[in-house]
Write an enzyme that holds these catalytic residues in place. Structure first.
Site, PDB file in Angstrom:
ATOM      1  N   CYS B  89       0.838  -1.206   0.000  1.00 26.22           N
ATOM      2  CA  CYS B  89       0.000   0.000   0.000  1.00 26.22           C
ATOM      3  C   CYS B  89       0.873   1.257   0.000  1.00 26.22           C
ATOM      4  O   CYS B  89       1.491   1.565  -0.997  1.00 26.22           O
ATOM      5  CB  CYS B  89      -0.973  -0.034   1.173  1.00 26.22           C
ATOM      6  SG  CYS B  89      -2.349   1.096   0.943  1.00 26.22           S
ATOM      7  N   HIS B 222      -3.656  -5.387   1.022  1.00 30.41           N
ATOM      8  CA  HIS B 222      -3.003  -5.620   2.316  1.00 30.41           C
ATOM      9  C   HIS B 222      -2.996  -7.108   2.688  1.00 30.41           C
ATOM     10  O   HIS B 222      -3.966  -7.586   3.283  1.00 30.41           O
ATOM     11  CB  HIS B 222      -3.752  -4.870   3.421  1.00 30.41           C
ATOM     12  CG  HIS B 222      -3.488  -3.400   3.445  1.00 30.41           C
ATOM     13  ND1 HIS B 222      -2.457  -2.851   4.159  1.00 30.41           N
ATOM     14  CD2 HIS B 222      -4.125  -2.375   2.845  1.00 30.41           C
ATOM     15  CE1 HIS B 222      -2.472  -1.533   4.010  1.00 30.41           C
ATOM     16  NE2 HIS B 222      -3.478  -1.213   3.210  1.00 30.41           N
ATOM     17  N   GLU B 224      -1.477  -8.565   5.080  1.00 27.32           N
ATOM     18  CA  GLU B 224      -1.499  -8.771   6.545  1.00 27.32           C
ATOM     19  C   GLU B 224      -2.922  -8.691   7.097  1.00 27.32           C
ATOM     20  O   GLU B 224      -3.162  -9.053   8.239  1.00 27.32           O
ATOM     21  CB  GLU B 224      -0.568  -7.758   7.240  1.00 27.32           C
ATOM     22  CG  GLU B 224      -1.121  -6.351   7.428  1.00 27.32           C
ATOM     23  CD  GLU B 224      -1.078  -5.491   6.157  1.00 27.32           C
ATOM     24  OE1 GLU B 224      -0.744  -6.026   5.070  1.00 27.32           O
ATOM     25  OE2 GLU B 224      -1.396  -4.287   6.252  1.00 27.32           O
TER      26      GLU B 224
END
Lengths: 775, 276
Positions: B89, B222, B224
């Site tokens: 990002c 993302h 994660e």
């Protein structure tokens, strides 16, 4: 010194010229308490501290009288920056929740982006300064009618508030974990922005907002960290304590300016600081700088520890030269905190903020500065350019002032009789789905980051409450915020009570045990006896509901651990907002994996309606859609019945019987069924076929659209006996109403009629309406 | 021996902790390293992750200021030695602004991450999207442990995520060189029909682009935030959500591998392969 004189008219003019909102009587009272004329800085300090916003002068007695604030899980109730509740012990760690709930209504009406952003910015500081990490924010928003006469400004405010919220919380990196939004012409000239921050900490990490006892033994310093003090937000507390003038430009200077970037760096530096504090075993005091700025923070920290303070205003880092003493002492510049640390530790603090995290380098003028010392006697002094500008007993600043307000009940309007002839059920169902109070709010919350921190289990819109998991544990934290102005407008007592019932019910839907609630009480001018009575009634309703909704096998009321009162939400023309009690509930689940989204999961499963309440269509979204908000009987408040139903649902979900669970609230049973079919993300394709019998003689409109409570549960056939057993044991009604079906249709039949809607039409009506209304 | 990655903490990033958690879960030793740390300390790591957030407040353009930070020079030197660098990002925006991606003309800025298109208004957009692996596993550091054509549900959260360029024909060249390694797609893996399947109007539906060597990747979604199954919403389409629904009441399994974990496992596999 400012010579206040003896002639009230002259004193009034003088105060006006100085920009002080204190009344003449208050100014004279201050002179009497001091035994001399006040200085300009002292006048400004009391101007803030005696404002309604800071002093709770009209509300304090009422809150104390009606709200339960204690309980075996409560570590810290209302009084400090945030409430602290024991969550439980997991993996050998004792976790606590730290919650704060506030309004930022007036600033958001004047400058929506800045007002909403600093709302988030302020509420998270309240939680950070307790030593906790913020794991979620919620927002309850009340806007005017986007189809009404003020449509233009209403839409502008909606866009600004939503932008302010995402700009701040996304950049700070705190996930959105819920909120609600209502539209009503009563908010045309006064929007409401209520914000909530939820923090997580271990019990021994909690830091108090006061000078610690250790300051008796060794010298302590006051340190300000963060943004350089400027003139922004001067008089913010006062702004929130009066009716907005029509020329709102005058007030713009009182709105603070936000900076989530600086806050994010501060949060990291604070993390480092607190780690060092813990490892070195010292005790500190830590407080957010909010209303009243430095003068309020320092005096409250000193007074609550039983100390005094000497402040050197020359040492405060400022953004511009030539600031007056009162401005440095009282400005509400954002992104600042105050620390009380042992003098021997001060250099370490300066090093962390000014060198390791390079505050002065990454943000012009930001830093940590030692601004004063703790003194052992309870006296507050402030010096500036060789003058003593404040010199008084510190208790004088923090002592509560109270006033008794007149309260007069309103004459209740008799509800109009509803003429239901000519209402086409199909048209009503689709119309209600696409009405702005019922339709999907995704158009707003798609801007909010709900994923950051990686703890999400259930996000806004996925279930009745949001759930986040404590990483590496099965423990989930559930939250929901609610408050229905359609009801509280008609009956503020019922509105207050149902706000509690709704937020607790939502938390129950995901199987969480409610632990505590917080409230934000938004009303008009308390000097108006009718408004004051509305306020008292709403608080009484919240108190009664909180006392009634005890947990299974527990005799404790649900404690109110934090909150805020916002009065003067009234336009210059005298139009007050509807009474608006807003309640948030926080709960814990031992095993988050039982918490389910509200979406139907499997074809052929059973649909049960548990604990259906009684009452009519009064205050419903349906009647609002129909344009007859004053007709119909209100829902019946049966708190004992609600308590039983809530505890029953928690049990059922925890035992893993619920494939989906949703409560019957806004829009009634029909809307709840439709939402379960549409699905949280709009991808639902299972239909439902239900048959409604209702009470003898009950109208189909009542059956479909009354907002009288209850829970819808989707379960497998094999779970039915166990669910029946639980319901019997708790005395909760359980009605089997139908099944999910593989066809994408909504089929509702009743004695003498039926309604069949294609899910595609249902989804279309529900999904696009908000964008159409506010774009 | 555990291989180590540095999670670079520029002022204003905000995903460093969960990113470190995901990398640790994948078997890497993850350490958060502040922007003004000693360059020598940084050289000791086997790889680097630039996490999401708002470095330097997105001043000028997202990622533009951080790209000029001294620490990025160190990362550039280490990348030139073949060490892996993944920007997520805002980290992807830094890699693009610093010219590390796509690096067809090393050192020059060839790409931009422009404001999103498609939502109907400017501003931040958060949603779950689907991306498809559009290269062979060995092509780059984030696909080592993924199958070609694999479809991953994953969240996005950005205001400027549209990969674009002023250089004519650049995206065709990137396509030919298999530098576009993840592409937005429908839940079935088809080409998006428009917003919101294509969330930002990215050229060639690019969600992640690597350098020619494949050791540096700019990734807008993302990973994660979908590294654990618990994070995947139950009501999306596709097999991951179905799996999530099936695990009602089984938290230990919900704490297992989610679609995004493949990115971190790939990084570990890539490091182990390159060091062996």
């Amino acid at each position: 010194m400012i010579d206040l004189g003896r002639e009230p008219e002259k004193t009034r003019n003088l105060l006006g010229q100085l920009g002080i909102a204190l009344s003449v009587d208050e100014a004279y009272r201050l002179r009497e308490l001091l035994g001399r004329n006040p200085t300009l800085t002292e006048l400004h300090i009391f101007d803030t501290m005696w404002s309604e916003h800071c002093s709770y002068r009209s509300s304090r007695k009422v809150l104390k009288r009606y709200l339960p604030m204690e309980g075996s899980r409560v570590i810290l109730g209302p009084g400090e920056d945030a409430g602290v509740v024991r969550l439980g012990e997991f993996e050998g760690k004792r976790y606590v929740l730290v919650v704060a709930h506030e309004s930022h209504n007036h600033p958001s009406q004047i400058l929506p982006v800045e007002g909403a952003a600093t709302g988030i910015g302020g509420i998270v500081r309240d939680v950070y300064c307790m030593g906790a990490d913020v794991i979620g924010v919620m927002d309850a928003l009340r806007f005017g009618d986007p189809f009404g006469p003020m449509a233009e400004s209403v839409k502008e405010i909606i866009e600004g508030v939503v932008n302010g919220i995402w700009q701040y919380s996304n950049a700070l990196g705190v996930p959105n974990v819920g909120g609600d939004v209502f539209f009503d012409s009563g908010y045309d000239e006064n929007c409401l922005v209520n914000v909530i921050a939820i923090g997580l900490a271990q019990e021994d990490e909690i830091i108090r907002s006061r000078v610690p006892d250790e300051a008796r033994i060794e010298p302590y310093d006051f340190i300000i960290i963060g943004k350089p003090t400027d003139l922004s937000g001067l008089g913010g507390a006062r702004l929130a304590s009066r009716i907005l003038d029509s020329e709102k430009r005058e007030s713009i200077g009182a709105v603070q300016l936000h900076d989530p970037f600086l806050k994010r760096v501060l949060v990291e530096a604070i993390r480092k600081l607190l780690a060092e504090v813990r490892s070195s075993g010292i005790t500190i005091g830590f407080k957010d700088l909010g209303a009243g700025g430095i003068s309020c923070a320092v005096s409250e920290m000193a007074a609550s520890g039983g100390f005094g303070a000497d402040v050197d205003l020359d040492s405060v880092h400022v953004a511009i030269g030539g600031m007056e003493a009162y401005a440095i002492a009282c400005s509400e510049t954002q992104e600042r905190f105050c620390l009380a640390v042992p003098s021997s530790f001060s250099d370490e603090v300066l090093k962390i903020f000014n060198e390791e995290f390079e505050l002065p380098h990454i943000y012009r003028g930001a830093r940590a500065s030692i601004i004063g010392r703790v003194r052992s006697d309870p006296k507050l002094t402030m010096r500036y350019k060789n003058d003593i500008v404040v010199d008084l007993p510190v208790k004088l600043v923090t002592e509560a002032i109270e006033c008794d307000r007149q309260a007069t009940p309103r004459k209740r309007q008799e509800p109009e009789t509803l003429d239901s002839r000519g209402i086409d059920i199909r048209e009503a169902a689709l119309g209600l789905l696409s009405s702005i109070s019922i339709c999907s709010k995704h158009y707003i919350f798609r801007h909010y980051d709900c994923e950051v921190k990686g703890m999400a289990v259930l996000r806004p819109g996925e279930a009745d409450a949001c759930v986040v998991a404590i990483p590496g544990t099965p423990v989930g934290i559930a939250s929901s915020v609610d408050g229905n102005p359609r009801i509280s407008k008609i009956d503020p007592y019922l509105g207050g009570a149902l706000a509690v019932v709704e937020s607790v019910s939502n938390v129950a839907c995901v199987g969480a045990q409610p632990l505590a609630i917080t409230d934000c009480l938004n009303f008009g001018n308390p000097e108006d006896p009718y408004v004051m009575n509305d306020f008292i009634e709403a608080v009484r309703g919240i108190g009664d509901a909180a006392r009634a909704l005890k947990a299974q096998g527990c005799d404790e009321a649900l404690p109110v651990v934090s909150g805020n009162v916002s009065f003067y939400n009234e336009s210059a023309s005298g139009k007050a907002i509807p009474p608006s009690p807003v309640v948030a509930c926080y709960g814990v689940i031992d095993d988050y994996s039982v918490a389910q989204s509200l979406t139907f999961k499997e074809p052929g499963s059973e649909i049960l309606l548990l604990g259906r309440g009684q009452g009519g269509l009064g205050g419903s979204a349906f009647l609002a859609w129909l344009g007859k908000p004053n007709s119909g009987e209100l829902p019946v408040l049966d708190l004992e019945g609600r308590r039983r139903a809530i505890n029953t649902v928690i049990q059922i979900v925890r035992l893993g019987h619920a494939l989906a669970c949703h409560d019957v609230s806004d829009g009634g049973l029909f809307i709840s069924l439709a939402e379960m079919a549409i699905g949280a993300w709009g991808y639902g394709n299972l239909g439902v076929s239900v048959k409604l019998d209702g009470e003898a003689g009950e109208s189909i409109l009542n059956l479909l659209f009354a907002e009288n409570g209850g829970f819808l549960i989707e379960c497998r056939s094999k779970s039915l006996p166990e669910i029946e057993r639980i319901c019997r044991s708790t005395g909760t009604t359980s009605l089997w109403i139908g099944k999910t079906i593989p066809d994408s249709v909504l089929e509702v039949s009743w004695h003498g009629g039926n309604l069949v809607l294609d899910l595609t039409d249902v989804r279309a009506a529900w999904q696009g309406a908000l964008q159409e209304a506010i774009k | 021996m555990k291989r180590s990655v540095a999670i670079i903490q520029f002022p204003g990033v905000n995903c460093e902790y969960e990113t470190a958690r995901a990398a640790s879960e994948a078997g890497l030793e993850a350490r958060i390293v502040r922007w003004n740390s000693d360059p020598q300390l940084l050289r000791g790591f086997d790889g680097y992750i630039l996490p999401g957030g708002f470095s330097y407040e997105d001043r000028v353009r997202a990622g533009a200021i951080a790209a000029c930070d001294d620490i990025v020079d160190v990362i550039r030197q280490e990348a030139n030695k073949g060490k892996p660098v993944v920007g997520i990002c805002n980290g992807a925006q830094v890699l693009v602004e610093s010219g590390l991606v796509p690096s067809r003309d090393p050192g020059s800025v060839e790409l931009a991450l422009a404001p999103n298109r498609g939502m109907g208004r400017l501003g931040y957009y958060c949603d779950w999207v689907f991306v498809k692996v559009s290269c062979e596993p060995e092509r780059c550091v984030i696909t080592y442990d993924l199958d070609p054509g694999e479809i991953l549900p994953i969240p996005i959260a950005h205001a400027q995520g549209r990969f674009t360029s002023s250089i004519p024909g650049l995206f065709d060249k990137l396509e030919d060189a298999a530098q576009i390694v993840l592409k937005y797609c429908t839940p079935d893996g088809d080409v998006p029909g428009g917003f919101p399947e294509d969330p930002n109007g990215s050229e060639h539906f690019a969600a992640a682009i690597c350098n020619p060597e494949g050791n540096v990747v700019a990734l807008m979604p993302h990973p994660e935030r979908s590294a654990w199954l618990r994070q995947v919403p139950a009501d999306l389409k596709g097999k991951w959500s179905q799996r999530r629904r099936e695990l009602r009441g089984k938290w230990q399994e919900l704490e297992g591998k989610g679609p995004g974990m493949g990115v971190f496992r790939s990084m570990r596999a890539y490091i182990e392969a390159s060091l062996s």
